[in-house]
Motif scaffolding. Structure first.
Motif, PDB file in Angstrom:
ATOM      1  N   TYR A 144      14.629  -7.781  -1.570  1.00 28.37           N
ATOM      2  CA  TYR A 144      13.195  -8.420  -2.103  1.00 28.37           C
ATOM      3  C   TYR A 144      13.316  -9.075  -3.658  1.00 28.37           C
ATOM      4  N   PRO A 145      13.524 -10.659  -3.002  1.00 24.35           N
ATOM      5  CA  PRO A 145      12.410 -11.160  -3.997  1.00 24.35           C
ATOM      6  C   PRO A 145      12.128 -10.287  -5.881  1.00 24.35           C
ATOM      7  N   MET A 146      10.982  -9.857  -5.175  1.00 28.61           N
ATOM      8  CA  MET A 146      10.012  -8.794  -5.815  1.00 28.61           C
ATOM      9  C   MET A 146      10.212  -7.564  -5.746  1.00 28.61           C
ATOM     10  N   GLY A 147       9.442  -6.905  -6.351  1.00 27.40           N
ATOM     11  CA  GLY A 147       8.916  -5.778  -5.396  1.00 27.40           C
ATOM     12  C   GLY A 147       7.489  -5.516  -4.973  1.00 27.40           C
ATOM     13  N   PRO A 148       7.335  -4.721  -5.102  1.00 22.82           N
ATOM     14  CA  PRO A 148       5.787  -4.501  -4.130  1.00 22.82           C
ATOM     15  C   PRO A 148       4.342  -4.478  -5.344  1.00 22.82           C
ATOM     16  N   LEU A 149       4.987  -3.562  -6.113  1.00 19.88           N
ATOM     17  CA  LEU A 149       4.281  -3.301  -7.074  1.00 19.88           C
ATOM     18  C   LEU A 149       4.165  -4.390  -8.383  1.00 19.88           C
ATOM     19  N   LEU A 193       0.439  -1.087   0.205  1.00 19.70           N
ATOM     20  CA  LEU A 193       0.057   0.270  -0.552  1.00 19.70           C
ATOM     21  C   LEU A 193       0.425   1.165  -0.061  1.00 19.70           C
ATOM     22  N   GLU A 194       1.924   1.293   1.065  1.00 12.03           N
ATOM     23  CA  GLU A 194       2.648   2.339   0.115  1.00 12.03           C
ATOM     24  C   GLU A 194       3.358   2.574  -0.375  1.00 12.03           C
ATOM     25  N   ALA A 195       3.744   1.871  -1.322  1.00  7.91           N
ATOM     26  CA  ALA A 195       4.528   1.678  -2.660  1.00  7.91           C
ATOM     27  C   ALA A 195       3.707   2.074  -3.684  1.00  7.91           C
ATOM     28  N   ILE A 196       1.414   1.745  -3.188  1.00 12.82           N
ATOM     29  CA  ILE A 196       1.453   2.570  -4.399  1.00 12.82           C
ATOM     30  C   ILE A 196       0.944   3.608  -4.047  1.00 12.82           C
ATOM     31  N   ARG A 197       1.250   4.170  -2.512  1.00 10.78           N
ATOM     32  CA  ARG A 197       0.997   5.469  -2.278  1.00 10.78           C
ATOM     33  C   ARG A 197       1.878   6.585  -2.791  1.00 10.78           C
ATOM     34  N   MET A 198       3.625   5.555  -2.477  1.00  6.13           N
ATOM     35  CA  MET A 198       4.769   6.884  -3.431  1.00  6.13           C
ATOM     36  C   MET A 198       4.092   7.029  -4.543  1.00  6.13           C
ATOM     37  N   VAL A 199       3.696   5.943  -5.902  1.00  7.69           N
ATOM     38  CA  VAL A 199       3.502   5.817  -6.814  1.00  7.69           C
ATOM     39  C   VAL A 199       2.060   7.214  -7.589  1.00  7.69           C
ATOM     40  N   GLU A 200       1.862   7.065  -6.526  1.00  6.94           N
ATOM     41  CA  GLU A 200      -0.195   8.544  -6.334  1.00  6.94           C
ATOM     42  C   GLU A 200       0.512   9.558  -6.864  1.00  6.94           C
ATOM     43  N   GLU A 201       1.920   9.814  -5.232  1.00  4.83           N
ATOM     44  CA  GLU A 201       2.243  10.559  -4.954  1.00  4.83           C
ATOM     45  C   GLU A 201       3.420  11.615  -5.907  1.00  4.83           C
ATOM     46  N   GLY A 202       3.919  10.603  -7.080  1.00  7.01           N
ATOM     47  CA  GLY A 202       4.817  11.209  -7.960  1.00  7.01           C
ATOM     48  C   GLY A 202       6.261  10.957  -6.577  1.00  7.01           C
ATOM     49  N   VAL A 203       6.780   9.570  -6.469  1.00  7.29           N
ATOM     50  CA  VAL A 203       7.402   9.878  -5.706  1.00  7.29           C
ATOM     51  C   VAL A 203       8.483   9.710  -6.933  1.00  7.29           C
ATOM     52  N   ALA A 204       7.911   7.840  -7.433  1.00  6.64           N
ATOM     53  CA  ALA A 204       8.775   7.996  -8.217  1.00  6.64           C
ATOM     54  C   ALA A 204       8.104   6.346  -9.399  1.00  6.64           C
ATOM     55  N   ALA A 205       8.849   6.215 -10.571  1.00  7.67           N
ATOM     56  CA  ALA A 205       7.885   4.997 -11.231  1.00  7.67           C
ATOM     57  C   ALA A 205       7.889   3.756 -10.569  1.00  7.67           C
ATOM     58  N   GLU A 239      -5.863   1.878   5.051  1.00  8.84           N
ATOM     59  CA  GLU A 239      -7.185   1.759   4.544  1.00  8.84           C
ATOM     60  C   GLU A 239      -5.814   2.265   2.932  1.00  8.84           C
ATOM     61  N   PRO A 240      -6.420   1.928   1.449  1.00 10.17           N
ATOM     62  CA  PRO A 240      -6.584   1.800   0.369  1.00 10.17           C
ATOM     63  C   PRO A 240      -6.593   2.809  -0.510  1.00 10.17           C
ATOM     64  N   PRO A 241      -5.151   3.208  -1.079  1.00  6.96           N
ATOM     65  CA  PRO A 241      -4.985   5.072  -1.776  1.00  6.96           C
ATOM     66  C   PRO A 241      -6.294   4.295  -2.707  1.00  6.96           C
ATOM     67  N   ARG A 242      -5.976   5.953  -2.569  1.00 13.08           N
ATOM     68  CA  ARG A 242      -7.111   6.201  -4.023  1.00 13.08           C
ATOM     69  C   ARG A 242      -6.754   6.013  -5.075  1.00 13.08           C
ATOM     70  N   LEU A 243      -5.750   5.222  -5.866  1.00  8.70           N
ATOM     71  CA  LEU A 243      -4.905   4.812  -6.384  1.00  8.70           C
ATOM     72  C   LEU A 243      -5.452   3.768  -7.098  1.00  8.70           C
ATOM     73  N   LEU A 244      -5.370   2.993  -5.983  1.00  8.83           N
ATOM     74  CA  LEU A 244      -5.849   1.238  -6.078  1.00  8.83           C
ATOM     75  C   LEU A 244      -7.297   1.304  -6.295  1.00  8.83           C
TER      76      LEU A 244
END
Length: 267
Positions: free
Chosen positions: A210-215, A184-196, A242-247
């Protein structure tokens, strides 16, 4: 050993496959029997390519149909719908002997609540397998205060060559609770434009091992599944889940990840 698996989707087929590979007789209850058999056979043939497995012998121990009365272990692997799980578990309990172990493959729902319709809750446990089942080595064994079959279940997990961790029944257990929070925090980072998405995932794979990224993992699991678990944990544990709006927007658009060929990645 005689095992019954209720549900022949990706998870149920994988659970059936690993028990078949270890010599068990397995019955799968699934309305779409042909599709379930195809999934299991395909998985067995992939495993056979790595050596040490006879596909024909394994398939000879596979049946499709109702839960047999002499099943020693019944694993429920239907969708994450509490009412559906309670119903199929109660039906299965009526079909098997008093010594049978019933297990649910839920990734987040309360095991105690799922036992509400059972006459023998002491014979019930959570066995949370991971996707893809034949590859992943972990099984969360989720116990309630009533559970009295832990030694048996540890033995089943060891038979499969997997490692079991024992978790007391709580929303999200250990893996979903921690994994969803990170996702969820990774999705918020995308939503906020922190990184691709690709850069966030690379940061976690190379920076933290990590063997695979969270997204990418969210895409693999299914963003609709991730949203449902997040909603459940939000209800049970509060605002940090709480789920991000983007999700919500992506799920509403049908961008569910690998299953729809589009999520944070193109599949």
């Amino acid at each position: 050993m005689k095992v019954a698996v209720i549900g022949g989707g990706r998870m149920g087929a994988g659970i059936a496959q690993v028990f078949l590979a270890k010599g068990a007789h397995v019955t799968v209850r699934e309305p779409e029997e042909d599709a379930a058999r195809e999934r299991i056979e395909r998985g067995l043939r992939i495993a056979a390519g790595k050596g040490g497995l006879s596909v024909d012998q394994a398939l000879a121990r596979l049946e499709l149909g109702e839960v047999p009365g002499d099943a020693e272990l019944v694993v429920e692997a239907v969708p994450e719908d509490p009412a559906l799980k309670v119903r199929v578990l109660a039906e299965a309990e009526k079909r098997v002997g008093a010594d049978a172990v019933l297990a649910t493959n839920t990734s987040s729902l309360s095991v105690a609540e799922l036992s509400a319709g059972l006459r023998r809750p002491e014979r019930f446990v959570g066995m949370h397998f991971f996707n893809p089942v034949p590859v992943q080595k972990l099984v969360e064994i989720v116990v309630t205060p009533a559970t009295a079959v832990l030694p048996l279940v540890r033995g089943y997990v060891e038979l499969l060559g997997k490692t079991g961790v024992v978790i007391n029944d709580s929303p999200g257990f250990a893996t979903s609770r921690l994994g969803v929070l990170l996702g969820l925090e990774a999705i918020r980072m995308v939503e906020e434009g922190v990184a691709a998405p690709e850069d966030i995932d690379t940061a976690m794979t190379l920076g933290y091992g990590y063997p695979m990224g969270p997204l990418k993992l969210g895409d693999l699991v299914g963003l609709d599944v991730r949203l449902a678990i997040a909603d459940y944990l939000h209800h049970k544990l509060g605002p940090r889940f709480e789920p991000p709006r983007l999700l919500r927007e992506m799920v509403a658009r049908g961008e569910l990840g690998r299953k729809s060929r589009k999520g944070f990645y193109a599949w």
